[in-house]
Design a protein around this motif. Structure first.
Motif: not given
Length: 663
Positions: A215-224
């Protein structure tokens, strides 16, 4: 984001990052191509003269660790439309107190930068970040936002090593940039987040090499994560954890990555498992304000006693877990660490949604479960007696010894069909957890094999739990969930439940943490199963908050350092679901009445030694400064600047009040 060699420099022996984003322009470009340090001020009001400006600058050193003396050599005056540009420039240039004076084009006050240290690069003003070396190896990497004015968006990994080349640097912006307000109660608070929290633009590693290969970089942050940023928090990096947030112990069970260093005692004690980096970083670094983690079956509660920190596993479903890889949807919660009870209350009250309930008093019963007491270590038991004693004294009651097993026998639920408590719940929690743990990563295992034509490596601890979970059937899983529900309802009815006035009709005292040394080079025992009626499962099964309270330090002779060291000793309180803030307030009140410290310092000791039998005496002049104290001091500077026409006190008086503080 483009960072180059000129983005990193040393000023007064301190390493800095010049954030690449230009925030404003100066009217005359620098003669030198290299960035230079400067202070930015807005003339007028509290900065109506050179002397007042110098007084304000003097305060920067008292409240801000990013500011250093060389910043005061150059000043940038932010000119507000309608102000006397020529008069101010003439004053500052004629003063002879600055090597250079620059100014911006006239603008509105709403666009003005906060006063503080910045860097000038060519004709632009940039934020100053101080670089701290992560010598405890607590972080996977540091991060900075690409847009400091709108940090909700993309983050970049900081590629910077300490001057020695041994450790990653973590970048922190000036505390003076942020002003706390009702919409931004966490403004400027520096936070590390555990690797389970997705952060847009950065990788979630799960501390697993196969995961990072897939997996590469995340495109969204977690809600918290997004919530923290929206409330003004400064995310400075991702903290290490065990692989897949498992209960691995150092050093032999950490395979793909190396375990952080526990700063307490001889620095070779285990920081415990899962949220280890979150614990060691807050216990070791004064420049960090909060550490955010998560708890399934001890991931926050276990590191807290080892690192000597207050912590809370909150009531289940206190906030969204969206965007966080879950070990178990029936157990997992966000968790918090704090170096003071006030700090813990602050972060919990501002970031959890479902715990804001009013109450008019504290519980009238202290439950003392005989299944867990007395403790095997006599010294630890004696300290625990003192701990329970301060709550008995504060509440004006005596503890109620009881047995869960005996109470079950007196009032057995019909669903148990005559089985004893230990038999009925024998597999309920751990086997259900393992089922969730295995199937939560079904997609990962499938995708890894499809891409690489081999199985992903996992440690023996993860493999042990996945093997159990793989062999639990869906029908068995549903049975375990039903058993947990029956136990929870029985406990709420017969042992401890909600109360309209106190939120919880009792508090349950539970042990947590080991009294004896746990050296990080000792061989770790193999993974084992756990019954439901253990200290790690009670609060998760009950959906109840559990507050970890380190209150003492136990001496031991270290085979590492060859001298006497101390290790933190803690106990915990559990209340009914939703009583989170009440528990923190109760502990704060009881500790203060007993003159016990409610704040902890960083480093070798939690508390100064030799104050009393617990080595944890009253807060003294040498006590640690809490996050809230820091924020209040900086807030006073902002208030002075914004209320210059009606000052509550002079800048000179404020400097006198704040001069003893920080750094």
């Amino acid at each position: 984001m483009a960072l180059n060699n000129s983005s990193f420099l040393i000023v007064d022996g301190i390493s800095y990052l010049v954030h690449p984003q230009p925030l404003a322009k100066i009217t005359k470009p620098l003669a030198d191509s290299h960035p230079i340090p400067a202070v930015v001020l807005t003339p007028g009001g509290a900065v109506s003269s050179v002397d007042k400006a110098l007084r304000l600058i003097d305060q920067f050193a008292s409240v801000d660790d990013v500011y250093s003396q060389s910043f005061s050599g150059t000043v940038v005056l932010q000119i507000i439309i309608g102000s006397d540009l020529g008069g101010f420039l003439a004053q500052f240039e004629a003063s002879g107190r600055f090597s250079a004076v620059y100014h911006t084009a006239p603008s509105t006050s709403s666009n003005a930068l906060p006063p503080g240290p910045y860097f000038l690069s060519q004709d632009s003003i940039h934020q100053a970040y101080r670089l701290y070396e992560d010598e405890l190896d607590s972080f996977i990497f540091g991060v900075i936002p690409e847009d400091v004015l709108n940090p909700k968006k993309w983050y970049s990994v900081l590629h910077s090593l300490s001057p020695s080349g041994l450790w990653n640097n973590i970048a922190v912006p000036s505390r003076l940039y942020a002003k706390k307000n009702p919409e931004k109660p966490l403004a400027g608070s520096r936070m590390g987040i555990k690797d389970i929290f997705r952060l847009e633009g950065t990788r979630l590693t799960m501390m697993s090499r196969p995961w990072t290969e897939l997996y590469g970089p995340d495109e969204k942050s977690a809600e918290y994560t997004k919530k923290l940023i929206e409330l003004g928090a400064v995310i400075v990096g991702k903290t290490k954890m065990t692989s897949f947030a498992s209960p691995e112990e150092p050093t032999d069970q950490w395979v793909d990555f190396h375990c952080p260093v526990n700063p307490r005692g001889d620095r070779y004690q285990s920081p415990s498992s899962s949220s280890s980096g979150a614990g060691t970083s807050l216990a070791g670094y004064d420049w960090l304000d909060f550490s955010i983690a998560g708890d399934s079956a001890g991931s926050v509660r276990a590191p807290a006693p080892c690192s000597g920190l207050f912590s809370l596993r909150p009531s289940f479903d206190s906030t969204s877990m969206k965007g966080i890889p879950l070990n178990s949807p029936i157990f997992d919660t966000v968790g918090q660490f704090g170096r003071s009870l006030d700090d813990l209350h602050y972060i919990v009250s501002h970031t959890f949604e479902n715990i804001h309930r009013t109450y008019s008093g504290f519980p009238s019963r202290i439950l003392y479960p005989r299944e867990f007491y007395p403790l095997a270590n006599a010294k630890q038991q004696a300290l625990t007696e003192e701990f329970i004693g301060i709550f008995e004294d504060f509440l004006g009651i005596k503890r109620t010894p009881f047995s869960l097993v005996e109470e079950w026998e007196k009032n057995p639920p019909k669903e148990a069909h005559g089985m004893s408590l230990l038999k009925y719940t024998e597999k309920s929690a751990f086997w259900a957890l393992c089922y969730d743990y295995y199937h939560s990563f079904d997609q990962f295992r499938h995708e890894y094999r499809a891409k690489f034509d081999k199985d992903a490596f996992v440690t023996s601890v993860v493999g042990f739990r996945w093997h159990i979970g793989k062999n639990v059937t869906a029908e068995e899983y549903e049975t375990y969930l039903k058993e947990l529900e029956v136990f929870r309802e029985w406990f709420n009815e017969h042992i401890m439940g909600s109360d309209s006035k106190t939120l919880s009709n009792a508090i349950l005292v539970m042990p947590y943490g080991e009294p004896n040394p746990e050296y990080r080079d000792d061989p770790s025992p193999p993974a084992v199963t756990f019954p439901t009626i253990t200290e790690k499962f009670i609060s998760p099964v009950l959906h109840a908050p559990q507050l970890v309270l380190p209150f003492a330090q136990m001496p031991y002779y270290s085979r590492i350092s060859g001298r006497v060291e101390v290790r933190p000793i803690a106990s915990t309180l559990i209340g009914a679901k939703g009583s989170d803030l009440m528990l923190i307030n109760l502990a704060t009140s009881a500790f203060k009445k007993a003159s016990w410290a409610t704040s902890i310092q960083t480093g070798r000791y939690m508390y100064p030694l030799a104050n009393n039998t617990r080595n944890a005496g009253p807060v003294t002049a040498n006590a640690p400064i809490t996050y809230e104290t820091k924020r209040n001091a900086i807030q006073k500077i902002h208030e002075e600047l914004s209320m210059a026409d009606q000052p509550r006190y002079s800048l000179g008086k404020m400097a006198q009040l704040l001069g003893h503080m920080f750094w």
